[in-house]
Design an enzyme around this catalytic site. Structure first.
Site, mmCIF file in Angstrom:
data_model
loop_
_atom_site.group_PDB
_atom_site.id
_atom_site.type_symbol
_atom_site.label_atom_id
_atom_site.label_comp_id
_atom_site.label_asym_id
_atom_site.label_seq_id
_atom_site.Cartn_x
_atom_site.Cartn_y
_atom_site.Cartn_z
ATOM 1 C CE LYS A 1 -64.550 52.157 -157.235
ATOM 2 N NZ LYS A 1 -63.264 51.466 -157.209
ATOM 3 C CD GLU B 1 -52.456 35.755 -174.200
ATOM 4 O OE1 GLU B 1 -51.003 35.622 -173.814
ATOM 5 O OE2 GLU B 1 -52.975 35.565 -173.193
ATOM 6 C CE1 TYR C 1 -56.609 34.448 -174.158
ATOM 7 C CE2 TYR C 1 -57.401 32.394 -174.522
ATOM 8 C CZ TYR C 1 -56.730 33.585 -173.915
ATOM 9 O OH TYR C 1 -56.898 32.721 -172.282
ATOM 10 C CG ASP D 1 -56.568 54.132 -157.080
ATOM 11 O OD1 ASP D 1 -57.250 54.588 -157.156
ATOM 12 O OD2 ASP D 1 -55.932 53.718 -156.377
ATOM 13 C CB THR E 1 -61.921 51.545 -160.654
ATOM 14 O OG1 THR E 1 -62.734 52.062 -160.313
ATOM 15 C CG2 THR E 1 -61.296 50.948 -159.849
HETATM 16 N N1 DSN Z 1 -64.162 48.615 -153.142
HETATM 17 C C1 DSN Z 1 -64.007 49.732 -153.581
HETATM 18 C C2 DSN Z 1 -64.302 50.591 -152.306
HETATM 19 O O1 DSN Z 1 -65.550 50.872 -152.107
HETATM 20 O O2 DSN Z 1 -64.049 52.075 -152.220
HETATM 21 C C3 DSN Z 1 -62.488 50.142 -153.047
HETATM 22 O O3 DSN Z 1 -61.734 49.339 -154.426
#
Ligand code: DSN
Length: 416
Positions: free
Chosen positions: A229, A56, A54, A200, A226
């Site tokens: 990807k 925090e 943990y 984003d 993210t």
């Molecule tokens: N779910 C993702 C996508 O497939 O583009 C985006 O968050």
């Protein structure tokens, strides 16, 4: 640590499901544009004892004792993220892209203030103000789309909409847009209407890191992403921002919207950022783009129309309206022959999201597997055969055999 031996001993049922998923990933051609195959180093960090801790708070300022090692892990991830993207500040704690976006909204907006984002039907994202999402419930959302002729962003039209709705926050970035984005143009629009700009970059962060996509960092107050990807790290999120917003942003992430950070995932993010700083990562991203272009050309040679006429990124959108099949039918049929894609609305689609007139394809995962342009031509041929022979069991059987043959040349996770 990742061989499942221990899981199999304690819980054969779950180990069986995990083994089945590994076999699925090995057996199928993965063309979902938002997916990738993380390295063994990333998997080991994500599956490590750091899950026990943990922490925090933030490095050196925690609510728990015993944080001396996770502190340096998080500091390393932060410094690597800043160096990779040339950012003034990084918060590596968001559990996912949705949390990264929500943290920015929480930091930059009061409930009820207006935001302007790309509409989901044109390629935008669920968390960019859609009605079903908190971002749509909490804020006054307005949208821009793409030009009907070019199917590309029309910056003059976006400026017009911004002048009318006077957003507090403008969001650039998309989930299904195959073209580069002019962030300088978005900056000019934001400045004209005194809005904050958030980008984003979840889909194309890996391309940005490799210098193969316009860089949002110099233009935006906030950049969210993210990490799993094109960036090819563990499943997770991150926010980059200017120093002036650092304290408020950190406060918005914790204690604003999250509790304890996932230290094992933060370690895996640090490992992924190191991998992304190496020359081999740039070569990988160059191949991702070359493969996307090859796949686009090959599909067009088979008579299929692509939204906007092609791609400049890792993804492409196939318009199926001339083929008299829905995206749903094609995605389902492709899955049956071991090719994984997702159905996707195309701009100005007259079909609902459950059916769609398109499919979205991406090359990050197949490129990680080692496939190149020749394999993209083979994959385009297989996709075209399926689209044109949806009812033929004989064709489907032949495609399945060719998929088996193709993937057998590109072993995945041989050590698992
Ligand atoms: N779910 C993702 C996508 O497939 O583009 C985006 O968050």
């Amino acid at each position: 640590m990742n061989r499942l031996d221990e899981v199999a001993m304690v819980d054969p049922e779950v180990a069986g499901f995990m083994r089945a998923e590994l076999n699925r990933e090995r057996r199928k051609i993965e063309l979902i544009a938002s997916e990738n195959f993380a390295s063994m180093a990333v998997l080991q960090a994500a599956g490590s004892i750091l899950t026990n801790k943990y922490a925090e708070g933030y490095p050196r300022h925690r609510w728990y004792g015993g944080c001396e090692y996770v502190d340096v892990v998080e500091e390393t991830a932060i410094e690597r993220a800043k160096a990779l993207f040339g950012a003034e500040h990084a918060n590596v704690q968001p559990h996912a892209g949705a949390q990264a976006n929500m943290a920015v909204y929480f930091c930059a907006l009061e409930p009820g203030e207006s935001i302007l984002a790309m509409e989901k039907a044109a390629g935008g994202h669920l968390t960019h103000g859609t009605e079903a999402n908190m971002s749509g419930a909490l804020y006054d959302a307005h949208f821009y789309g793409v030009n009907r002729e070019t199917e590309r962003l029309d910056y003059e039209e976006i400026a017009e909409i911004a002048r009318k709705c006077k957003p507090r926050l403008i969001i650039a970035g998309a989930s299904a847009y195959p073209r580069d984005i002019d962030f300088a143009a978005f900056r000019r629009i934001a400045d004209e209407v005194s809005a904050i700009l958030m980008v984003d970059m979840a889909h194309f962060a890996g391309l940005v890191a490799a210098g193969l996509h316009s860089d949002p960092v110099p233009h935006a107050e906030f950049v969210t992403t993210t990490t799993h990807k094109t960036l090819r790290g563990p499943r997770g999120g991150m926010v980059l921002c200017r120093s002036a917003f650092a304290e408020a942003l950190d406060h918005a992430v914790f204690p604003g919207i999250q509790g304890g950070p996932l230290m094992h995932i933060i370690a895996a993010k640090a490992v992924a950022f190191r991998e992304a700083s190496l020359p081999s990562f740039k070569q990988y991203q160059q191949q991702v783009v070359r493969n996307a272009r090859a796949l686009a050309t090959a599909l067009q040679e088979k008579g299929l129309r692509l939204v906007s006429g092609g791609t400049e990124t890792h993804l492409l959108l196939v318009d199926l309206t001339g083929q008299e099949v829905t995206g749903n039918e094609v995605a389902t049929a492709l899955d049956e022959v071991f090719i994984t894609v997702n159905k996707n609305n195309i701009p100005f689609d007259d079909k609902p999201p459950s059916l769609t007139s398109g499919i979205r394809l991406g090359t990050p995962a197949v490129t990680t597997r080692g496939m190149k342009e020749a394999e993209m031509y083979e994959i385009a041929d297989l996709i075209s055969l399926v689209i044109k022979n949806l009812d033929s069991e004989e064709v489907m059987g032949r495609v399945r055999e060719r998929v088996d043959e193709l993937v057998s040349g590109f072993p995945l996770y041989p050590d698992l």
